[in-house]
Design a protein around this motif. Structure first.
Motif, PDB file in Angstrom:
ATOM      1  N   VAL A 164       0.754  -1.196  -0.067  1.00 20.17           N
ATOM      2  CA  VAL A 164       0.057  -0.030   0.031  1.00 20.17           C
ATOM      3  C   VAL A 164       0.961   1.231  -0.136  1.00 20.17           C
ATOM      4  O   VAL A 164       1.920   1.499   0.862  1.00 20.17           O
ATOM      5  CB  VAL A 164      -0.814   0.102   1.054  1.00 20.17           C
ATOM      6  N   VAL A 165       0.665   2.183  -0.766  1.00 16.31           N
ATOM      7  CA  VAL A 165       1.265   3.488  -0.921  1.00 16.31           C
ATOM      8  C   VAL A 165       0.226   4.505  -1.036  1.00 16.31           C
ATOM      9  O   VAL A 165      -0.517   4.389  -2.302  1.00 16.31           O
ATOM     10  CB  VAL A 165       2.318   3.261  -2.184  1.00 16.31           C
ATOM     11  N   VAL A 166       0.114   5.562  -0.063  1.00 14.12           N
ATOM     12  CA  VAL A 166      -0.794   6.512  -0.445  1.00 14.12           C
ATOM     13  C   VAL A 166       0.084   7.788  -0.867  1.00 14.12           C
ATOM     14  O   VAL A 166       1.180   8.089  -0.238  1.00 14.12           O
ATOM     15  CB  VAL A 166      -1.443   6.905   0.911  1.00 14.12           C
ATOM     16  N   THR A 167      -0.209   8.348  -1.978  1.00 12.69           N
ATOM     17  CA  THR A 167       0.441   9.715  -2.259  1.00 12.69           C
ATOM     18  C   THR A 167      -0.660  10.676  -2.763  1.00 12.69           C
ATOM     19  O   THR A 167      -1.675  10.727  -3.046  1.00 12.69           O
ATOM     20  CB  THR A 167       0.983   9.184  -3.855  1.00 12.69           C
ATOM     21  N   LEU A 168      -0.117  11.932  -2.234  1.00 11.54           N
ATOM     22  CA  LEU A 168      -0.691  13.366  -2.635  1.00 11.54           C
ATOM     23  C   LEU A 168       0.260  14.375  -3.156  1.00 11.54           C
ATOM     24  O   LEU A 168       1.219  14.362  -2.901  1.00 11.54           O
ATOM     25  CB  LEU A 168      -1.200  13.925  -1.137  1.00 11.54           C
ATOM     26  N   ARG A 169      -0.400  14.745  -4.405  1.00  9.35           N
ATOM     27  CA  ARG A 169       0.317  15.768  -5.282  1.00  9.35           C
ATOM     28  C   ARG A 169      -0.446  16.824  -5.245  1.00  9.35           C
ATOM     29  O   ARG A 169      -1.737  16.767  -5.843  1.00  9.35           O
ATOM     30  CB  ARG A 169       0.522  15.212  -6.741  1.00  9.35           C
ATOM     31  N   ALA A 346       4.260  26.691  -5.914  1.00 10.18           N
ATOM     32  CA  ALA A 346       4.732  25.566  -5.257  1.00 10.18           C
ATOM     33  C   ALA A 346       4.100  24.140  -5.480  1.00 10.18           C
ATOM     34  O   ALA A 346       2.870  24.277  -5.918  1.00 10.18           O
ATOM     35  CB  ALA A 346       4.809  25.810  -3.955  1.00 10.18           C
ATOM     36  N   ASP A 347       4.763  23.237  -5.484  1.00 13.54           N
ATOM     37  CA  ASP A 347       4.276  21.648  -5.660  1.00 13.54           C
ATOM     38  C   ASP A 347       4.639  20.975  -4.336  1.00 13.54           C
ATOM     39  O   ASP A 347       5.876  20.857  -4.228  1.00 13.54           O
ATOM     40  CB  ASP A 347       4.619  21.201  -6.847  1.00 13.54           C
ATOM     41  N   LEU A 348       3.600  20.551  -3.897  1.00 11.41           N
ATOM     42  CA  LEU A 348       3.834  19.673  -2.581  1.00 11.41           C
ATOM     43  C   LEU A 348       3.644  18.023  -3.002  1.00 11.41           C
ATOM     44  O   LEU A 348       2.609  17.707  -3.555  1.00 11.41           O
ATOM     45  CB  LEU A 348       2.980  19.975  -1.560  1.00 11.41           C
ATOM     46  N   PHE A 349       4.812  17.207  -2.726  1.00 12.40           N
ATOM     47  CA  PHE A 349       4.608  15.656  -2.972  1.00 12.40           C
ATOM     48  C   PHE A 349       4.487  15.017  -1.555  1.00 12.40           C
ATOM     49  O   PHE A 349       5.823  15.176  -0.958  1.00 12.40           O
ATOM     50  CB  PHE A 349       5.534  15.452  -3.722  1.00 12.40           C
ATOM     51  N   LEU A 350       3.511  14.316  -1.241  1.00 13.81           N
ATOM     52  CA  LEU A 350       3.613  13.582   0.150  1.00 13.81           C
ATOM     53  C   LEU A 350       3.273  12.073  -0.290  1.00 13.81           C
ATOM     54  O   LEU A 350       2.427  11.837  -0.882  1.00 13.81           O
ATOM     55  CB  LEU A 350       2.435  14.185   1.032  1.00 13.81           C
ATOM     56  N   GLN A 351       4.026  11.249   0.344  1.00 12.69           N
ATOM     57  CA  GLN A 351       3.936   9.613   0.038  1.00 12.69           C
ATOM     58  C   GLN A 351       4.382   9.019   1.264  1.00 12.69           C
ATOM     59  O   GLN A 351       5.244   9.199   2.042  1.00 12.69           O
ATOM     60  CB  GLN A 351       4.819   9.213  -1.173  1.00 12.69           C
ATOM     61  N   TYR A 352       3.316   7.975   1.724  1.00 12.83           N
ATOM     62  CA  TYR A 352       3.512   6.934   2.801  1.00 12.83           C
ATOM     63  C   TYR A 352       3.047   5.881   2.304  1.00 12.83           C
ATOM     64  O   TYR A 352       2.013   5.535   1.762  1.00 12.83           O
ATOM     65  CB  TYR A 352       2.689   7.481   3.851  1.00 12.83           C
ATOM     66  N   GLY A 353       4.076   4.815   2.830  1.00  8.34           N
ATOM     67  CA  GLY A 353       3.532   3.407   2.374  1.00  8.34           C
ATOM     68  C   GLY A 353       4.270   2.548   2.840  1.00  8.34           C
ATOM     69  O   GLY A 353       4.999   2.638   3.958  1.00  8.34           O
ATOM     70  N   LEU A 354       4.182   0.960   2.552  1.00 17.94           N
ATOM     71  CA  LEU A 354       4.718   0.085   3.137  1.00 17.94           C
ATOM     72  C   LEU A 354       5.631  -0.716   1.932  1.00 17.94           C
ATOM     73  O   LEU A 354       5.183  -0.666   0.752  1.00 17.94           O
ATOM     74  CB  LEU A 354       3.932  -0.946   3.776  1.00 17.94           C
TER      75      LEU A 354
END
Length: 510
Positions: A164-169, A346-354
Motif C-alpha cells: 500500500v502506498v498513499v500519495t498526494l500531489r 509551489a508543488d507539494l508531494f507527500l507519500q507514505y507506504g509499506l
C-alpha cells in the motif's frame, strides 16, 4: 412618296386575307363552345402532396442539417461525460511481462577502480494497481497504489513489493483548472442542448423558406397555365368575332400577342418550379424522382403574444443567455490564470507506504517496513522585466472588454426579441389584408371575363383584371410566406410555443 402609299394600300388587304384565313381554320373549334374556359393539364398520378408541417417534420428527421446538429450535440455530450469522469475515481492496472535484457555493462571495481565490461542477463516483471482521485476543491491528486516486482538475473531471482502506498500531489498557489471546469462545463453542456433545440427551429425556418419558394413557383406555374388556356380560348373567340366584324384587327392581334406572351411565361415557370423542387428535395435529403405538389396553409394560428412574455421566455430558454454568462466566466478564468502564473508557485508531494523484499513470493508481504517521501518544490519569479505584470494587465483589459461587449449583446438580444414580436403581429395583419384582396381580385376577374364574353367590355379591361388577379394571388402567397417565416423566427427567438404555452424543449435523441 407615291411608292410608299401604294405599298401601304396593298398591305392592309394582305393582312385581312391572312387573318380571315386563320379565322376560317379556327372557327369550327371556337364555335363549339365560346363561353367555356378549358381546364389546365391534369396532375401526374405519382405526384406527392406535402403540407408545410409535413415538410418541416421531414427536415427535422432526415435532412443533412439535422444530422449535422445531432452530431454536434453528440460531440458535446461525450465531452461533458469526459468532464464528469475527471471527478470520479480512476482505477488502472499497469504491467510489464517481462522486460528482458542480455548485454555487456560497464562495471567499476570498488577496490582497484578498474572498469570492466561484464555480461549481464536479466528479466524484470512488474505489476502496478493504482486508484486515483482528483480533488476538485484544491486541484490536487490523491492516489493509492499497490506494486509488485520480480527480478531474474545471473544470481537467481528476488521480489520487491509495495502493498500500500498513499500519495498526494498538491499544487499550491497555482491555477485550479478543476475548480473553473465546475463552473463552465455544465454551462457548455446546457448551451449545447439549447443550441440543438434552436437548430431544430432554424431547420424549420429554412424548410419554410424553401417550401414557399417552391409554392410561389407552383402558383406562378398554375397562373401561367391558366393564362395560356384562357388566352387561347379568348383568341379563338376573338377570331369568330372578327369574322362577324364585331372586333377590330388590332384587338385580334393584341389577343394573339397575349397568347404568345403567356406561353413564354409558362416555359419560364416550368424551369423555375424544377429548380425550386430540386432545392427542396436536396435540403430534405430526398432522392426519389417523383414530382411534389405543395399545399398552401389554409389556417393560421390564432394566439396573442405579449412583448414582456416573449422576452421573459427568451431570457429563460435561449442558449445565448447561457453563452453570455459562460463567456464572462471564461474571461475571469483567464485573469485568474494570469495572476496565478505570475506569482509564487509551489508543488507539494507527500507519500507514505509499506515496502518489503524477499527471495520468494510469500515472505515479500510479511512484516513490511514503512516508506515515506516528502518533496516541496518552489518557483519564484525574481526578474521578468514586467512580463507578468503585462499578462495580468492584458487579462484585466480583456475582462473589461468582454463585460462591455456582453452587456451590449444583452441589450441587442432584448431588442431583437421585441422587434420580432412586433414584426410577427404586423405580418399577421398584412396577411389577412392580402387574403381579402386575393378573393376580391379573383371575383373581379371572373366578372370581367363574363362581361367580356358578353361583349360589354373590351380586351384592355379584361387584361387589367387578369393582371390584378395574378398580382393579388402572388402578393397573398408572399404575405403567407412572410407570416410563417416570422412565426418560426419567433419560436426560434424565444424557444417557446405560444400556441401550447410550452417551452420548445424535447428529449435528447440519445
Amino acid at each position: 412618296m407615291r411608292t410608299v402609299k401604294r405599298v401601304t394600300r396593298v398591305k392592309w388587304p394582305l393582312v385581312f386575307v391572312w387573318v380571315l384565313g386563320a379565322v376560317l381554320v379556327a372557327l369550327p373549334v371556337a364555335a363549339q363552345d365560346t363561353d367555356k374556359i378549358p381546364n389546365i393539364d391534369t396532375e401526374d398520378p405519382t405526384t406527392r402532396r406535402l403540407s408545410l408541417p409535413e415538410v418541416i417534420k421531414m427536415a427535422r428527421e432526415q435532412s443533412p442539417s439535422y444530422q449535422q446538429a445531432l452530431t454536434q450535440l453528440e460531440n458535446r455530450t461525450w465531452q461533458y461525460h469526459t468532464y464528469k469522469s475527471n471527478y470520479l475515481p480512476q482505477l488502472a492496472l499497469y504491467a510489464t511481462l517481462p522486460s528482458y535484457t542480455k548485454d555487456y555493462e560497464r562495471v567499476t571495481d570498488a577496490t582497484t577502480g578498474k572498469i570492466n565490461f561484464v555480461g549481464v542477463q536479466s528479466a524484470i516483471s512488474s505489476g502496478h494497481l493504482e486508484l486515483k482521485q482528483n480533488v476538485g476543491l484544491t486541484g490536487g491528486v490523491i492516489s493509492i497504489d499497490s506494486k509488485l516486482q520480480r527480478i531474474d538475473d545471473n544470481d537467481g531471482h528476488s521480489y520487491a513489493s509495495n502493498p500500500v502506498v498513499v500519495t498526494l500531489r498538491q499544487p499550491i498557489f497555482n491555477h485550479n483548472n478543476l475548480k473553473w471546469d465546475r463552473k463552465t462545463e455544465p454551462l457548455r453542456y446546457e448551451e449545447a442542448k439549447r443550441n440543438f433545440w434552436e437548430e431544430m427551429e432554424r431547420i424549420a425556418v429554412r424548410a419554410t423558406d424553401l417550401f414557399f419558394s417552391q409554392l410561389q413557383s407552383q402558383i406562378s406555374y398554375d397562373i401561367a397555365q391558366k393564362n395560356v388556356a384562357t388566352n387561347d380560348t379568348l383568341f379563338k373567340i376573338a377570331q369568330a368575332r372578327f369574322y362577324n366584324a364585331k372586333i377590330s384587327v388590332n384587338e385580334l392581334l393584341q389577343l394573339e400577342l397575349s397568347l404568345l406572351t403567356s406561353k413564354q411565361s409558362l416555359e419560364q415557370a416550368k424551369l423555375e418550379i424544377e429548380t425550386t423542387t430540386l432545392r427542396l428535395k436536396t435540403y430534405l435529403g430526398l432522392t426519389e424522382t417523383y414530382p411534389i405538389r405543395l399545399i398552401a396553409p389554409a389556417q393560421i394560428p390564432q394566439f396573442e403574444v405579449a412583448e414582456e412574455t416573449a422576452l421573459k421566455q427568451a431570457l429563460e430558454n435561449r442558449s445565448r443567455v447561457i453563452g453570455i454568462k459562460r463567456e464572462e466566466i471564461d474571461a475571469e478564468r483567464n485573469l485568474d490564470w494570469a495572476e496565478a502564473s505570475s506569482g509564487v508557485n509551489a508543488d507539494l508531494f507527500l507519500q507514505y507506504g509499506l515496502t518489503q523484499r524477499a527471495e520468494s513470493i510469500g515472505p515479500v508481504y510479511q512484516d513490511p517496513t514503512s516508506q515515506q517521501r516528502v518533496n516541496l518544490g518552489l518557483s519564484i519569479p525574481l526578474m521578468d522585466w514586467g512580463r507578468n505584470k503585462s499578462r495580468i494587465g492584458t487579462a484585466k483589459a480583456n475582462l473589461k472588454l468582454v463585460k462591455a461587449n456582453l452587456e451590449q449583446q444583452r441589450v441587442s438580444f432584448e431588442q431583437d426579441v421585441y422587434l420580432q414580436v412586433k414584426r410577427f403581429k404586423m405580418l399577421r395583419e398584412q396577411m389577412k389584408i392580402a387574403q381579402q384582396a386575393n378573393g376580391l381580385a379573383e371575383r373581379r376577374f371572373l366578372g370581367a371575363r363574363d362581361r367580356y364574353l358578353n361583349g360589354k367590355i373590351g380586351f384592355l379591361e379584361l387584361n387589367q383584371a387578369s393582371s390584378e388577379r395574378d398580382s393579388a394571388r402572388r402578393s397573398y402567397v408572399s404575405s403567407l410566406r412572410n407570416f410563417w417565416d416570422a412565426y418560426y423566427n419567433l419560436r426560434l427567438q424565444t424557444l417557446y410555443d405560444f400556441e401550447t404555452n410550452q417551452p420548445l424543449t424535447m428529449p435528447l435523441p440519445f
